[in-house]
Design a protein around this motif. Structure first.
Motif, mmCIF file in Angstrom:
data_model
loop_
_atom_site.group_PDB
_atom_site.id
_atom_site.type_symbol
_atom_site.label_atom_id
_atom_site.label_comp_id
_atom_site.label_asym_id
_atom_site.label_seq_id
_atom_site.Cartn_x
_atom_site.Cartn_y
_atom_site.Cartn_z
ATOM 1 N N GLN A 1 -7.674 -91.841 2.658
ATOM 2 C CA GLN A 1 -7.748 -93.088 3.413
ATOM 3 C C GLN A 1 -7.092 -92.964 4.774
ATOM 4 O O GLN A 1 -7.381 -93.744 5.690
ATOM 5 C CB GLN A 1 -7.089 -94.221 2.615
ATOM 6 C CG GLN A 1 -7.225 -95.582 3.287
ATOM 7 C CD GLN A 1 -6.789 -96.724 2.410
ATOM 8 O OE1 GLN A 1 -7.000 -96.696 1.204
ATOM 9 N NE2 GLN A 1 -6.191 -97.742 2.996
ATOM 10 N N LYS A 2 -6.213 -91.993 4.959
ATOM 11 C CA LYS A 2 -5.548 -91.830 6.257
ATOM 12 C C LYS A 2 -6.479 -91.271 7.322
ATOM 13 O O LYS A 2 -6.187 -91.372 8.517
ATOM 14 C CB LYS A 2 -4.320 -90.926 6.103
ATOM 15 C CG LYS A 2 -3.202 -91.563 5.293
ATOM 16 C CD LYS A 2 -1.863 -90.892 5.525
ATOM 17 C CE LYS A 2 -1.813 -89.482 5.016
ATOM 18 N NZ LYS A 2 -0.457 -88.890 5.175
ATOM 19 N N SER A 3 -7.584 -90.675 6.904
ATOM 20 C CA SER A 3 -8.550 -90.166 7.883
ATOM 21 C C SER A 3 -9.605 -91.233 8.151
ATOM 22 O O SER A 3 -9.935 -92.028 7.262
ATOM 23 C CB SER A 3 -9.233 -88.896 7.356
ATOM 24 O OG SER A 3 -10.182 -89.205 6.355
ATOM 25 N N ALA A 4 -10.121 -91.244 9.375
ATOM 26 C CA ALA A 4 -11.138 -92.235 9.735
ATOM 27 C C ALA A 4 -12.372 -92.097 8.859
ATOM 28 O O ALA A 4 -12.955 -93.092 8.420
ATOM 29 C CB ALA A 4 -11.512 -92.083 11.208
ATOM 30 N N LEU A 5 -12.773 -90.847 8.569
ATOM 31 C CA LEU A 5 -13.954 -90.601 7.742
ATOM 32 C C LEU A 5 -13.741 -91.108 6.318
ATOM 33 O O LEU A 5 -14.606 -91.761 5.735
ATOM 34 C CB LEU A 5 -14.272 -89.106 7.725
ATOM 35 C CG LEU A 5 -15.524 -88.690 6.930
ATOM 36 C CD1 LEU A 5 -16.767 -89.305 7.553
ATOM 37 C CD2 LEU A 5 -15.643 -87.169 6.897
ATOM 38 N N GLY A 6 -12.553 -90.802 5.751
ATOM 39 C CA GLY A 6 -12.256 -91.247 4.396
ATOM 40 C C GLY A 6 -12.200 -92.756 4.290
ATOM 41 O O GLY A 6 -12.727 -93.344 3.335
ATOM 42 N N SER A 22 -8.159 -102.850 0.865
ATOM 43 C CA SER A 22 -7.200 -101.856 0.388
ATOM 44 C C SER A 22 -5.809 -102.471 0.291
ATOM 45 O O SER A 22 -5.399 -103.255 1.149
ATOM 46 C CB SER A 22 -7.171 -100.651 1.324
ATOM 47 O OG SER A 22 -6.106 -99.780 0.972
ATOM 48 N N ALA A 23 -5.073 -102.076 -0.751
ATOM 49 C CA ALA A 23 -3.698 -102.565 -0.919
ATOM 50 C C ALA A 23 -2.687 -101.722 -0.147
ATOM 51 O O ALA A 23 -1.504 -102.056 -0.107
ATOM 52 C CB ALA A 23 -3.325 -102.592 -2.403
ATOM 53 N N TRP A 24 -3.143 -100.607 0.445
ATOM 54 C CA TRP A 24 -2.264 -99.830 1.310
ATOM 55 C C TRP A 24 -2.200 -100.497 2.672
ATOM 56 O O TRP A 24 -3.196 -101.007 3.172
ATOM 57 C CB TRP A 24 -2.769 -98.395 1.476
ATOM 58 C CG TRP A 24 -2.607 -97.534 0.271
ATOM 59 C CD1 TRP A 24 -3.588 -97.063 -0.545
ATOM 60 C CD2 TRP A 24 -1.378 -97.015 -0.250
ATOM 61 N NE1 TRP A 24 -3.064 -96.287 -1.546
ATOM 62 C CE2 TRP A 24 -1.700 -96.239 -1.394
ATOM 63 C CE3 TRP A 24 -0.033 -97.126 0.136
ATOM 64 C CZ2 TRP A 24 -0.727 -95.588 -2.149
ATOM 65 C CZ3 TRP A 24 0.932 -96.478 -0.623
ATOM 66 C CH2 TRP A 24 0.581 -95.724 -1.744
ATOM 67 N N GLY A 29 1.663 -89.210 1.590
ATOM 68 C CA GLY A 29 0.454 -89.551 0.847
ATOM 69 C C GLY A 29 0.682 -89.535 -0.653
ATOM 70 O O GLY A 29 1.819 -89.572 -1.125
ATOM 71 N N THR A 30 -0.410 -89.471 -1.398
ATOM 72 C CA THR A 30 -0.296 -89.399 -2.852
ATOM 73 C C THR A 30 -0.598 -87.998 -3.382
ATOM 74 O O THR A 30 -0.360 -87.714 -4.551
ATOM 75 C CB THR A 30 -1.257 -90.395 -3.530
ATOM 76 O OG1 THR A 30 -2.596 -90.149 -3.072
ATOM 77 C CG2 THR A 30 -0.868 -91.833 -3.207
ATOM 78 N N HIS A 31 -1.133 -87.126 -2.501
ATOM 79 C CA HIS A 31 -1.421 -85.753 -2.916
ATOM 80 C C HIS A 31 -1.466 -84.853 -1.689
ATOM 81 O O HIS A 31 -2.393 -84.951 -0.881
ATOM 82 C CB HIS A 31 -2.751 -85.685 -3.671
ATOM 83 C CG HIS A 31 -3.080 -84.325 -4.202
ATOM 84 N ND1 HIS A 31 -3.777 -83.384 -3.470
ATOM 85 C CD2 HIS A 31 -2.797 -83.739 -5.390
ATOM 86 C CE1 HIS A 31 -3.922 -82.288 -4.184
ATOM 87 N NE2 HIS A 31 -3.323 -82.469 -5.352
ATOM 88 N N SER A 32 -0.452 -84.006 -1.562
ATOM 89 C CA SER A 32 -0.407 -83.012 -0.476
ATOM 90 C C SER A 32 -0.623 -83.632 0.904
ATOM 91 O O SER A 32 -1.368 -83.098 1.726
ATOM 92 C CB SER A 32 -1.448 -81.917 -0.729
ATOM 93 O OG SER A 32 -1.209 -81.285 -1.964
ATOM 94 N N LEU A 56 -3.811 -89.468 1.316
ATOM 95 C CA LEU A 56 -3.723 -90.733 0.588
ATOM 96 C C LEU A 56 -5.041 -90.934 -0.159
ATOM 97 O O LEU A 56 -5.937 -91.645 0.293
ATOM 98 C CB LEU A 56 -3.473 -91.873 1.575
ATOM 99 C CG LEU A 56 -2.965 -93.195 0.998
ATOM 100 C CD1 LEU A 56 -1.595 -93.028 0.376
ATOM 101 C CD2 LEU A 56 -2.910 -94.263 2.097
ATOM 102 N N ILE A 57 -5.161 -90.274 -1.320
ATOM 103 C CA ILE A 57 -6.443 -90.265 -2.027
ATOM 104 C C ILE A 57 -6.484 -91.175 -3.252
ATOM 105 O O ILE A 57 -7.534 -91.343 -3.864
ATOM 106 C CB ILE A 57 -6.838 -88.828 -2.445
ATOM 107 C CG1 ILE A 57 -5.817 -88.233 -3.414
ATOM 108 C CG2 ILE A 57 -7.002 -87.951 -1.205
ATOM 109 C CD1 ILE A 57 -6.230 -86.863 -3.941
ATOM 110 N N ASP A 58 -5.357 -91.757 -3.619
ATOM 111 C CA ASP A 58 -5.299 -92.708 -4.729
ATOM 112 C C ASP A 58 -5.064 -94.096 -4.147
ATOM 113 O O ASP A 58 -4.270 -94.255 -3.213
ATOM 114 C CB ASP A 58 -4.153 -92.365 -5.689
ATOM 115 C CG ASP A 58 -4.212 -90.921 -6.170
ATOM 116 O OD1 ASP A 58 -5.267 -90.532 -6.688
ATOM 117 O OD2 ASP A 58 -3.214 -90.198 -5.997
ATOM 118 N N GLY A 59 -5.730 -95.098 -4.698
ATOM 119 C CA GLY A 59 -5.537 -96.417 -4.118
ATOM 120 C C GLY A 59 -6.132 -97.540 -4.941
ATOM 121 O O GLY A 59 -6.814 -97.313 -5.951
ATOM 122 N N LEU A 60 -5.859 -98.756 -4.496
ATOM 123 C CA LEU A 60 -6.347 -99.968 -5.138
ATOM 124 C C LEU A 60 -7.060 -100.808 -4.082
ATOM 125 O O LEU A 60 -6.501 -101.070 -3.011
ATOM 126 C CB LEU A 60 -5.177 -100.747 -5.755
ATOM 127 C CG LEU A 60 -5.500 -101.998 -6.584
ATOM 128 C CD1 LEU A 60 -4.382 -102.249 -7.598
ATOM 129 C CD2 LEU A 60 -5.688 -103.237 -5.718
#
Length: 231
Positions: free
Chosen positions: A155-160, A173-175, A183-186, A189-193
């Protein structure tokens, strides 16, 4: 009512004792709902139920096999708000077990909680199909929905973000920015609500645990209470 939800994408190859320790960490704040992925293994299923019995949670999970990929643990205080759990496959593309997309849908009071684990980039075709299925998911007017997943989209990338926003119509998004640097992995920010419920407390990281290569996070949302018309 408000619901505090905790999410952790687990590591399926970690020892059971480490898995139980991760559950203890997630339960420290007494969340209403704990959502887990990669828990289809028999040893995880057994450990989940034993832990939940002691700690006052009801376990909702698909049957053994790939459909048991995700689990939703709900505190007994919300037991009267349950509707029957439904397990659905968003896509059955034959790209290997890790390429199939399974979701677990649980109703808690007036909330439809949809949890899942989307494929990695190497299963791009399956991810696209899953995104289309998410977008087509039928809903009723006024329905409160929360989609909580390991999206494998940063989610931190424009494309994502564009991908997630396109496939979560009507949801937010709740972020909140600034996004957490780690982030959530390396760093991603790939996990979210994503939800159309009121976000009482935006998502925040809970910290790392050796049972996972992902970092857990928590979010609090507000949903209407269950009524007799909810079934």
């Amino acid at each position: 009512m408000t619901l505090t939800i905790v999410f952790l994408a687990c590591r399926f190859d970690r020892p059971t004792a480490m898995f139980r320790a991760a559950l203890d960490m997630l339960a420290k704040g007494k969340p209403d709902v704990i959502v887990l992925t990669e828990v289809a293994a028999t040893r995880h299923r057994v450990a989940l139920r034993a832990w939940a019995t002691v700690n006052g949670y009801a376990v909702h999970q698909g049957p053994p096999g790939p459909t048991g990929e995700c689990a939703v643990l709900v505190r007994w205080t919300h037991a009267m708000g349950f509707k029957p759990t439904e397990v659905r496959a968003l896509t059955r593309l034959n790209v290997g077990d890790r390429g199939r997309v399974w979701t677990l849908e649980v109703r808690i009071g007036g909330l439809l909680l949809v949890v899942g684990h989307l494929p990695r980039r190497r299963y791009l075709r399956a991810a696209r199909q899953a995104g289309k299925a998410l977008k087509r998911r039928p809903s009723s007017p006024g329905e409160i929905v929360a989609v909580l997943m390991d999206f494998n989209r940063n989610q931190k990338s424009a494309l994502g973000y564009r991908w997630l926003h396109r496939h979560m119509p009507g949801l937010t998004s709740a972020w909140r920015k600034p996004y957490p640097k780690r982030g959530t992995h390396s760093g991603r920010l790939i996990d979210g609500l994503w939800t159309n419920a009121e976000i009482v407390k935006p998502s925040r990281l809970l910290g790392l645990h050796a049972a996972s290569d992902h970092e857990a996070f928590t979010t609090t949302i507000r949903v209407r209470a269950c009524t007799s018309s909810d079934g």
